[in-house]
Write an enzyme that holds these catalytic residues in place. Structure first.
Site, PDB file in Angstrom:
ATOM      1  N   LYS A 196      26.036  38.112  16.060  1.00 40.11           N
ATOM      2  CA  LYS A 196      26.073  37.933  17.513  1.00 40.11           C
ATOM      3  C   LYS A 196      26.532  39.215  18.188  1.00 40.11           C
ATOM      4  O   LYS A 196      27.664  39.640  18.022  1.00 40.11           O
ATOM      5  CB  LYS A 196      27.016  36.799  17.912  1.00 40.11           C
ATOM      6  N   GLY A 249      36.873  43.781  18.312  1.00 40.16           N
ATOM      7  CA  GLY A 249      37.079  43.545  19.740  1.00 40.16           C
ATOM      8  C   GLY A 249      38.548  43.548  20.096  1.00 40.16           C
ATOM      9  O   GLY A 249      39.362  44.228  19.467  1.00 40.16           O
ATOM     10  N   GLU A 271      38.843  44.088  13.278  1.00 41.98           N
ATOM     11  CA  GLU A 271      39.088  45.471  13.692  1.00 41.98           C
ATOM     12  C   GLU A 271      39.330  45.408  15.189  1.00 41.98           C
ATOM     13  O   GLU A 271      38.412  45.180  15.970  1.00 41.98           O
ATOM     14  CB  GLU A 271      37.887  46.352  13.331  1.00 41.98           C
ATOM     15  N   CYS A 305      38.317  52.144  20.205  1.00 42.87           N
ATOM     16  CA  CYS A 305      39.580  51.628  19.696  1.00 42.87           C
ATOM     17  C   CYS A 305      40.444  52.720  19.084  1.00 42.87           C
ATOM     18  O   CYS A 305      41.648  52.551  18.946  1.00 42.87           O
ATOM     19  CB  CYS A 305      39.329  50.526  18.673  1.00 42.87           C
ATOM     20  N   GLU A 402      46.428  49.074  25.670  1.00 37.88           N
ATOM     21  CA  GLU A 402      45.155  49.757  25.460  1.00 37.88           C
ATOM     22  C   GLU A 402      44.351  49.766  26.754  1.00 37.88           C
ATOM     23  O   GLU A 402      44.013  48.714  27.298  1.00 37.88           O
ATOM     24  CB  GLU A 402      44.360  49.070  24.349  1.00 37.88           C
TER      25      GLU A 402
END
Length: 498
Positions: A196, A249, A271, A305, A402
């Site tokens: 997906k 994500g 991750e 990331c 973040e």
């Protein structure tokens, strides 16, 4: 640039995403619902794609489980042939590099040069790396001590078997590359996949799905399902026929997946986010530092990331590094990703752009100073200027949360011990870098930094054989590398009385 404005070859590839690939057939969502995908460079609709829901996930999982049935073409395929098919897929990705680059650039806003010179070559390399593994996945024969005590004789060994159906949920920042980093080890180990893409960036992965068919991978082994995270994504995680979930994500979504997967103890690999420290000592090569810090902060629009968003610079060279980095940031050409002159593209959406710039406002309110950038570009598209901040307090939100955009916070330090404490003062642990000519200090810092990877005198160097993943809230498990295979395998012990 609305759909009709694209040239026919590109338009044909975009239109492929109007359907989903399930069991080897291109189908619409059972509900008939669709949702729009936007071009972040101008905010116009690229295409309407199927809004897959639980019923569509049911179809995809059923197709994947059928592909894994005993005696079927995938389950009975020899490891050598499986590796050959993965290699053929790599060849097809390489042969269609321009098509895939254009689609990812349109969809995510990434500069096409990043696609051509990094994402596509790395994607091909990941596939070829894992294409070599199927013939090398082996169990062990194990001499056991029990027979000596019982007087019996036994032969014991282990088998490595695919974990089963893998639900692979892909992010929007590096759509094609992240899909392949999940797909390649799953195929190498003999699993079947329900893939997906993020709802913002499904276009290039539709073409990837088509290429799996052209490579000869049997129907149902790779299923491509589009939809929103709260519908299609949640249905994949909740589905009793899915044996493992791999997700890249946000931390919040990752935690929600763990809670849901705990209901039937699915395997999970994650991750997630990062707040990577980029540490510069005063003996470093400052030309290399500025280039590396700029790439670490502004590549992929900072939507990465492992972005080096916390820049710690030893006080003696702090002002010089900050000024040179700010000058570099101000010189970057922003524009549509398809323009080969573009050095930084738009952010993924208006909502995300506003979130990123909102963090700049929060930083300023908490005492930080903007050296350059910090604003949205006038006109169409979701552009934000590359931004350099100073004077951020150690406890401020911009030093701990973040931002996921082109924003870097520069902080001076004096001693090795001081910067090590600052670097590790985070809930994340994905990436870090150290710049110094002192080899002993480089190794001391690399050992002491709490992070999944540490680069020395470089930033974001990557290879298919290198483990990629994080500690703390940056995730579970690793991608690329040999160790990843174990996350897609079950170990079965067999003991035979002789």
């Amino acid at each position: 640039m609305a759909e009709a404005q694209f040239a026919p070859p590109v338009l044909d590839d975009i239109r492929l995403a109007r359907k989903m690939l399930i069991g080897g057939e291109w189908v619409e969502a059972i509900s008939g619902k669709t949702f729009p995908v936007y071009d972040p460079a101008d905010g116009q609709v690229i295409a309407d794609v199927p809004a897959g829901e639980a019923a569509d996930v049911d179809r995809a999982v059923a197709a994947a489980r059928a592909a894994l049935a005993p005696g079927g073409p995938w389950r009975s395929m020899t490891p050598q042939v499986r590796g050959q098919l993965i290699w053929k897929l790599a060849d097809l990705v390489e042969r269609n590099a321009e098509r895939l680059s254009v689609l990812d650039s349109i969809d995510s806003g990434k500069p096409i040069n990043e696609m051509i010179y990094f994402d596509i070559p790395f994607s091909v390399d990941v596939l070829r790396y894992y294409a070599g593994w199927p013939t090398k996945i082996t169990g062990d024969t194990i001499p056991i001590s029990y027979p000596a005590r019982s007087g019996g004789r036994f032969h014991a060994y282990t088998l490595k078997e695919p974990v089963g159906v893998v639900g692979a949920i892909v992010p929007w920042n590096l759509p094609l590359l992240m899909a392949i980093k999940k797909l390649a080890p799953a195929l190498a180990t003999g699993c079947a996949v329900v893939l997906k893409p993020a709802e913002q960036t499904p276009i290039s992965i539709a073409l990837l799905a088509q290429l799996t068919i052209e490579a000869g991978i049997p129907a149902g082994v790779v299923n491509y399902v589009t939809g929103l995270g709260e519908s299609a994504g949640a249905a994949i995680v909740d589905h009793p026929g899915v044996d493992k979930v791999t997700f890249t994500g946000s931390v919040g979504t990752g935690k929600a997946i763990v809670r849901s997967a705990a209901q039937d103890l699915k395997r999970v690999s994650l991750e997630l986010g990062g707040k990577s420290p980029n540490i510069v000592f005063d003996d470093a090569d400052l030309d290399a530092v500025v280039a590396g810090a700029a790439a670490g902060a502004f590549a992929t629009q900072g939507e990465s990331c492992i972005a080096g968003s916390r820049l710690y610079v030893q006080r003696a060279v702090f002002d010089e590094v900050v000024q040179r980095l700010a000058d570099h940031a101000a010189s970057l050409k922003l524009g549509r990703g398809l323009d080969t002159a573009t050095q930084m593209g738009p952010l993924i959406s208006a909502e995300h752009r506003d979130k990123v710039l909102g963090y700049v406002e929060i930083g300023v309110a908490e005492g930080a100073k903007v050296v350059t950038g910090g604003r949205a570009l006038a006109g169409e598209g979701f552009f934000a200027e590359p931004t350099v901040l100073v004077n951020a307090r150690p406890d401020s939100r911009i030093m701990h949360e973040e931002i996921f955009g082109p924003v870097v916070c520069a902080v001076p330090f004096d001693t090795e011990a001081e910067v090590l404490a600052l670097a590790n003062n985070t809930r994340f642990g994905l990436g870090a870098a150290v710049w110094t000519k002192d080899i002993s200090r480089a190794h001391r810092m690399a050992a002491a930094i709490e992070s999944g990877q540490v680069w020395v005198n470089c930033y974001q160097a990557a290879d298919s054989a290198l483990p990629f993943g994080g500690t703390k809230e940056s995730g579970w498990g690793r991608e690329t590398c040999r160790e990843t295979l174990e996350e897609y395998l079950e170990t079965k012990t067999v003991v035979v009385a002789l």
